[in-house]
Design an enzyme around this catalytic site. Structure first.
Site, PDB file in Angstrom:
ATOM      1  N   ILE A 151       2.408  -9.476   2.443  1.00 16.39           N
ATOM      2  CA  ILE A 151       2.141  -8.147   3.204  1.00 16.39           C
ATOM      3  C   ILE A 151       1.244  -7.065   2.147  1.00 16.39           C
ATOM      4  O   ILE A 151       1.972  -6.219   1.832  1.00 16.39           O
ATOM      5  CB  ILE A 151       3.640  -7.633   3.622  1.00 16.39           C
ATOM      6  CG1 ILE A 151       4.015  -8.902   4.365  1.00 16.39           C
ATOM      7  CG2 ILE A 151       3.163  -6.423   4.654  1.00 16.39           C
ATOM      8  CD1 ILE A 151       3.731  -9.271   5.571  1.00 16.39           C
ATOM      9  N   CYS A 176      13.456  21.557 -13.666  1.00 16.34           N
ATOM     10  CA  CYS A 176      14.290  21.548 -12.976  1.00 16.34           C
ATOM     11  C   CYS A 176      15.335  20.187 -13.081  1.00 16.34           C
ATOM     12  O   CYS A 176      16.561  19.764 -12.463  1.00 16.34           O
ATOM     13  CB  CYS A 176      14.141  20.960 -11.344  1.00 16.34           C
ATOM     14  SG  CYS A 176      12.848  19.437 -10.910  1.00 16.34           S
ATOM     15  N   CYS A 226       4.958  20.932 -12.925  1.00 20.37           N
ATOM     16  CA  CYS A 226       5.885  20.459 -14.127  1.00 20.37           C
ATOM     17  C   CYS A 226       6.250  19.100 -14.391  1.00 20.37           C
ATOM     18  O   CYS A 226       7.030  18.726 -15.351  1.00 20.37           O
ATOM     19  CB  CYS A 226       6.727  21.701 -14.312  1.00 20.37           C
ATOM     20  SG  CYS A 226       8.477  21.308 -13.904  1.00 20.37           S
ATOM     21  N   LYS A 280     -10.723  -2.140   0.011  1.00 18.23           N
ATOM     22  CA  LYS A 280     -11.197  -0.989   0.706  1.00 18.23           C
ATOM     23  C   LYS A 280     -11.650   0.028  -0.255  1.00 18.23           C
ATOM     24  O   LYS A 280     -12.164   0.997   0.216  1.00 18.23           O
ATOM     25  CB  LYS A 280     -10.306  -0.433   1.648  1.00 18.23           C
ATOM     26  CG  LYS A 280      -9.469  -1.300   2.580  1.00 18.23           C
ATOM     27  CD  LYS A 280      -8.506  -0.691   3.311  1.00 18.23           C
ATOM     28  CE  LYS A 280      -8.003  -1.645   4.588  1.00 18.23           C
ATOM     29  NZ  LYS A 280      -7.065  -2.886   3.790  1.00 18.23           N
ATOM     30  N   ILE A 288      -2.082   5.534   3.678  1.00 22.29           N
ATOM     31  CA  ILE A 288      -3.092   5.525   4.885  1.00 22.29           C
ATOM     32  C   ILE A 288      -2.485   4.548   6.048  1.00 22.29           C
ATOM     33  O   ILE A 288      -2.309   3.519   6.001  1.00 22.29           O
ATOM     34  CB  ILE A 288      -4.411   5.106   4.462  1.00 22.29           C
ATOM     35  CG1 ILE A 288      -4.909   5.703   3.310  1.00 22.29           C
ATOM     36  CG2 ILE A 288      -5.515   5.340   5.394  1.00 22.29           C
ATOM     37  CD1 ILE A 288      -4.911   7.357   3.267  1.00 22.29           C
ATOM     38  N   SER A 306      -2.348  -4.841   2.010  1.00 19.45           N
ATOM     39  CA  SER A 306      -2.743  -3.704   2.896  1.00 19.45           C
ATOM     40  C   SER A 306      -3.197  -4.267   4.066  1.00 19.45           C
ATOM     41  O   SER A 306      -3.891  -5.432   3.844  1.00 19.45           O
ATOM     42  CB  SER A 306      -4.078  -2.758   2.427  1.00 19.45           C
ATOM     43  OG  SER A 306      -4.357  -1.883   3.174  1.00 19.45           O
ATOM     44  N   ILE A 309       8.840  -2.884   4.595  1.00 15.65           N
ATOM     45  CA  ILE A 309       9.102  -4.094   5.630  1.00 15.65           C
ATOM     46  C   ILE A 309      10.387  -4.385   5.957  1.00 15.65           C
ATOM     47  O   ILE A 309      10.902  -4.476   7.030  1.00 15.65           O
ATOM     48  CB  ILE A 309       8.057  -5.241   5.006  1.00 15.65           C
ATOM     49  CG1 ILE A 309       6.662  -4.941   4.777  1.00 15.65           C
ATOM     50  CG2 ILE A 309       7.957  -6.414   5.791  1.00 15.65           C
ATOM     51  CD1 ILE A 309       5.865  -4.336   5.999  1.00 15.65           C
ATOM     52  N   SER A 366      -1.683   3.992  -1.311  1.00 11.67           N
ATOM     53  CA  SER A 366      -2.263   5.103  -0.555  1.00 11.67           C
ATOM     54  C   SER A 366      -1.846   5.741   0.203  1.00 11.67           C
ATOM     55  O   SER A 366      -2.470   7.092   0.805  1.00 11.67           O
ATOM     56  CB  SER A 366      -3.909   4.704  -0.156  1.00 11.67           C
ATOM     57  OG  SER A 366      -4.486   3.819  -1.106  1.00 11.67           O
ATOM     58  N   HIS A 372      -4.449   2.870   8.475  1.00  7.85           N
ATOM     59  CA  HIS A 372      -5.507   2.290   8.715  1.00  7.85           C
ATOM     60  C   HIS A 372      -5.752   2.220  10.308  1.00  7.85           C
ATOM     61  O   HIS A 372      -5.170   1.707  10.848  1.00  7.85           O
ATOM     62  CB  HIS A 372      -5.485   1.111   8.059  1.00  7.85           C
ATOM     63  CG  HIS A 372      -5.848   1.035   6.520  1.00  7.85           C
ATOM     64  ND1 HIS A 372      -6.661   1.885   5.840  1.00  7.85           N
ATOM     65  CD2 HIS A 372      -4.791   0.889   5.557  1.00  7.85           C
ATOM     66  CE1 HIS A 372      -6.421   1.761   4.433  1.00  7.85           C
ATOM     67  NE2 HIS A 372      -5.295   1.088   4.330  1.00  7.85           N
TER      68      HIS A 372
HETATM   69  C1  LIG Z   1      -2.523   0.030  -4.325  1.00  7.88           C
HETATM   70  C2  LIG Z   1      -2.094  -0.242  -2.861  1.00  7.88           C
HETATM   71  C3  LIG Z   1      -2.448   0.449  -1.901  1.00  7.88           C
HETATM   72  C4  LIG Z   1      -2.184   0.216  -0.451  1.00  7.88           C
HETATM   73  N1  LIG Z   1      -2.456   1.064   0.486  1.00  7.88           N
HETATM   74  C5  LIG Z   1      -2.072   0.755   1.684  1.00  7.88           C
HETATM   75  C6  LIG Z   1      -2.365   1.898   2.438  1.00  7.88           C
HETATM   76  O1  LIG Z   1      -3.068   3.082   2.391  1.00  7.88           O
HETATM   77  N2  LIG Z   1      -2.070   1.424   3.842  1.00  7.88           N
HETATM   78  C7  LIG Z   1      -1.362   0.394   4.404  1.00  7.88           C
HETATM   79  O2  LIG Z   1      -1.139   0.247   5.395  1.00  7.88           O
HETATM   80  N3  LIG Z   1      -0.947  -0.349   3.433  1.00  7.88           N
HETATM   81  C8  LIG Z   1      -1.274  -0.261   1.935  1.00  7.88           C
HETATM   82  N4  LIG Z   1      -0.854  -1.127   0.981  1.00  7.88           N
HETATM   83  C9  LIG Z   1       0.020  -1.928   1.457  1.00  7.88           C
HETATM   84  C10 LIG Z   1       1.323  -1.502   1.600  1.00  7.88           C
HETATM   85  O3  LIG Z   1       1.816  -0.911   0.398  1.00  7.88           O
HETATM   86  C11 LIG Z   1       2.439  -2.751   1.550  1.00  7.88           C
HETATM   87  O4  LIG Z   1       2.166  -3.573   2.390  1.00  7.88           O
HETATM   88  C12 LIG Z   1       3.832  -2.468   1.727  1.00  7.88           C
HETATM   89  O5  LIG Z   1       4.303  -1.490   0.840  1.00  7.88           O
HETATM   90  C13 LIG Z   1       4.845  -3.620   1.527  1.00  7.88           C
HETATM   91  O6  LIG Z   1       6.008  -3.501   1.624  1.00  7.88           O
HETATM   92  P1  LIG Z   1       6.972  -4.610   1.416  1.00  7.88           P
HETATM   93  O7  LIG Z   1       8.311  -4.043   1.555  1.00  7.88           O
HETATM   94  O8  LIG Z   1       6.511  -5.960   1.719  1.00  7.88           O
HETATM   95  O9  LIG Z   1       7.063  -4.798  -0.235  1.00  7.88           O
HETATM   96  P2  LIG Z   1       7.512  -3.893  -1.574  1.00  7.88           P
HETATM   97  O10 LIG Z   1       7.630  -2.429  -1.204  1.00  7.88           O
HETATM   98  O11 LIG Z   1       7.114  -4.379  -2.616  1.00  7.88           O
HETATM   99  O12 LIG Z   1       9.143  -4.291  -1.339  1.00  7.88           O
HETATM  100  C14 LIG Z   1       9.741  -5.488  -1.617  1.00  7.88           C
HETATM  101  C15 LIG Z   1      11.220  -5.128  -2.486  1.00  7.88           C
HETATM  102  O13 LIG Z   1      11.869  -6.547  -2.636  1.00  7.88           O
HETATM  103  C16 LIG Z   1      12.446  -6.145  -3.809  1.00  7.88           C
HETATM  104  N5  LIG Z   1      12.931  -7.480  -4.404  1.00  7.88           N
HETATM  105  C17 LIG Z   1      12.187  -8.341  -5.046  1.00  7.88           C
HETATM  106  N6  LIG Z   1      12.623  -9.342  -5.501  1.00  7.88           N
HETATM  107  C18 LIG Z   1      14.008  -9.276  -5.031  1.00  7.88           C
HETATM  108  C19 LIG Z   1      15.268  -9.992  -5.611  1.00  7.88           C
HETATM  109  N7  LIG Z   1      15.241 -11.272  -6.098  1.00  7.88           N
HETATM  110  N8  LIG Z   1      16.625  -9.428  -5.014  1.00  7.88           N
HETATM  111  C20 LIG Z   1      16.172  -8.372  -4.242  1.00  7.88           C
HETATM  112  N9  LIG Z   1      15.443  -7.693  -3.956  1.00  7.88           N
HETATM  113  C21 LIG Z   1      14.106  -8.070  -4.467  1.00  7.88           C
HETATM  114  C22 LIG Z   1      11.511  -5.259  -4.618  1.00  7.88           C
HETATM  115  O14 LIG Z   1      12.427  -4.507  -5.619  1.00  7.88           O
HETATM  116  C23 LIG Z   1      11.009  -4.512  -3.464  1.00  7.88           C
HETATM  117  O15 LIG Z   1      11.777  -3.137  -3.527  1.00  7.88           O
HETATM  118  C24 LIG Z   1      -1.243  -0.875  -0.566  1.00  7.88           C
HETATM  119  C25 LIG Z   1      -0.666  -1.366  -1.382  1.00  7.88           C
HETATM  120  C26 LIG Z   1      -0.969  -1.230  -2.574  1.00  7.88           C
HETATM  121  C27 LIG Z   1      -0.396  -2.010  -3.611  1.00  7.88           C
END
Ligand SMILES: Cc1cc2nc3c(=O)[nH]c(=O)nc-3n(C[C@H](O)[C@H](O)[C@H](O)COP(=O)(O)OP(=O)(O)OC[C@H]3O[C@@H](n4cnc5c(N)ncnc54)[C@H](O)[C@@H]3O)c2cc1C
Length: 477
Positions: A337, A444, A439, A251, A47, A339, A12, A45, A49
């Protein structure tokens, strides 16, 4: 002083940085880990969606529906691999489950989704022979797909950096102070970044970031999902992504090919205490195996090469929270944020930019914005003759470092040099797949460590697996 500081380098924050990089703005992306894409974005995952699942009228429904095509379009520009493989949502003979399949079809139509159809079990098995003979009715979602979530994020952030965005890793935000011109964002290390606007994209930590400015109107509920990833010789077991009808817990467990050719099974859905929970458990993995076998009985779980767990940043309202801070002006929360956040990432970024404009941000397009990121996998995609010619001019591409995934020294050196640069062993792995194979890096890893050391001019003892003190060597014998 930056115009905008984004907290969180997941998909995001990364996609927001990329979408903002088309404007005449100075943008800084702050990430607490040693690399980007280390939170939920690393372990999900993958995916795309279709958009039939979210309740009509919610932000999830709107941004999922808008997000699918936007994601495919941006992925094309930044060369992030994806495949439109379509998905199945399966009922297993009970009237309740079959009613759910029909209800999801109707909901999809209300959400404006095209390409939905209902198939009988036999029609579905004609397309997907490994499907269980207990499957009686299927929602076929033709616009659904698969994408590699961390590659997408690396590509978005790389493209953002190529267009001028600054990335600061190991910047763990611990305080946010008001200044005359905006905010001072302060890291645990004491480092400080000033910006006129701050966007909170901190995933499962978003409520902690909100609390730093006095906002407490949402609370993240971390929910873990465990997975098992299978070897590539299981990768063609199915071609569609196979879901079961969803429950209150989400899901459900899926069986899906990945863009890299493996087979993925999972996830579970269990509330956990910590936002950085990464454990897998025997009970969780047994549940994954049992439920995956219900959809596709022939999955061979002897071919599991790794297991992992990711944390969903859920919230009790069940919808994305994308709104200005309530206690201060100039800050935007992009929180809860879970899924389908990955699917919606481009739509979420565009929606966040609309809100920032309403908050007073001026967005003037840059004349020299380059939407295209060079394909990091161009070498992999060459014919043998093309590879031969390329290797003659670039000999490092002729030295294979990772034999499981056929990754060359040239590709690894590129990954260490290209934006965002790989700084550690896992960073190389996520960018090149070196160490992702059967592996799991057993052969590597020392070679990769030598390349990281050489490229950065440091001793091999200083090379880490994933930042901090995760050193692999302690000295010479
Ligand atoms: C099990 C699972 C299955 C999912 N499957 C799907 C799917 O198939 N399709 C789909 O559309 N969505 C899916 N999702 C949802 C999707 O993965 C998330 O919506 C998305 O990855 C969220 O991204 P983000 O950037 O908000 O959060 P994150 O990827 O968690 O990023 C947040 C970032 O903020 C950083 N951060 C936190 N605190 C601080 C701080 N104090 N200072 C600096 N940095 C900080 C963290 O280190 C991290 O890198 C799934 C989620 C999960 C967990």
């Amino acid at each position: 002083m930056f115009d905008i500081a984004i907290i969180g380098g997941g998909v995001i924050g990364g996609m927001l940085a990329r979408q903002l990089s088309r404007y005449q703005l100075s943008v800084c992306l702050l990430e607490k880990e040693s690399d980007v894409a280390m939170g939920a974005t690393k372990a999900n995952s993958g995916i795309v969606h279709g958009g039939y699942d979210p309740e009509p009228g919610t932000l999830k429904a709107k941004l999922n529906a808008e997000g699918v095509q936007k994601l495919y379009d941006v992925a094309d520009e930044i060369h992030a691999p994806y495949r439109k493989n379509g998905s199945f949502v399966c009922a297993f003979g009970t009237p309740e489950e079959e009613a759910t399949v029909r209800a999801l079809y109707e909901r999809g139509l209300v959400n404006g989704i095209k390409g939905l159809e209902i198939l009988t079990g036999d029609e579905a098995r004609a397309l997907e022979p490994a499907l269980s003979d207990k499957v009686s009715l299927v929602l076929h979602v033709t616009n659904a797909g698969i994408v590699c979530p961390y590659e997408l994020t690396l590509a978005a952030i790389g493209n953002a950096m190529d267009n001028g965005v600054a990335l600061k890793v190991e910047f763990a935000v611990s305080a946010i102070e008001r200044t005359q011109k905006g905010f001072a964002v302060i890291a645990e290390s004491g480092a400080r970044v000033e910006a006129a606007y701050v966007v909170n994209c901190a995933g499962a930590y978003a409520d902690r970031i909100a609390a730093m400015v006095g906002d407490d109107f949402f609370t993240i509920i971390p929910r873990a999902g465990e997975y098992m990833l299978l070897d590539k010789n299981e990768g063609a077991r199915v071609s569609h992504t196979i879901f079961q009808v969803p429950s209150a817990e989400g899901k459900g467990v899926l069986v899906s090919p990945t863009v890299d050719g493996n087979l993925l099974t999972g996830p579970t859905a269990v509330k956990v205490g910590a936002p950085d929970h990464t454990e897998t458990t025997p009970a969780g993995l047994e549940t994954v195996a049992r439920l995956a076998a219900k959809s596709v009985p022939s999955v061979n779980f002897r071919q599991v090469i790794t297991s992992f767990s990711g944390v969903r940043a859920s919230e009790k309202r069940g919808d994305f929270i994308i709104e200005p801070a309530r206690s201060v002006q100039g800050m935007l929360h992009v929180a809860a944020i879970d899924s389908p956040g990955l699917t919606s990432c481009v739509a979420i970024a565009d929606y966040a930019i609309e809100l920032l404009r309403e908050m007073g941000l001026a967005t003037v397009e840059k004349a020299d914005f380059n939407p295209v990121r060079e394909n990091p996998h161009a070498f992999r995609e060459m014919s043998d003759e093309e590879k031969d010619a390329y290797i003659k001019a670039h000999p490092a591409y002729g030295k294979i470092v990772c034999r499981c995934e056929t990754v060359s020294e040239g590709e690894i050196r590129d990954a260490i040099r290209r934006n965002p640069p790989a700084r550690d062993i896992d960073g190389v792995k996520r960018r090149t797949r070196s160490g992702m194979g059967r592996c799991q890096g057993g052969f590597c890893m020392p070679y990769v460590m030598r390349l990281i050391a050489e490229e950065n001019g440091v001793a091999m003892e200083r090379v880490t697996k994933k930042g901090a003190d995760s050193y692999q060597l302690i000295g010479k014998l």
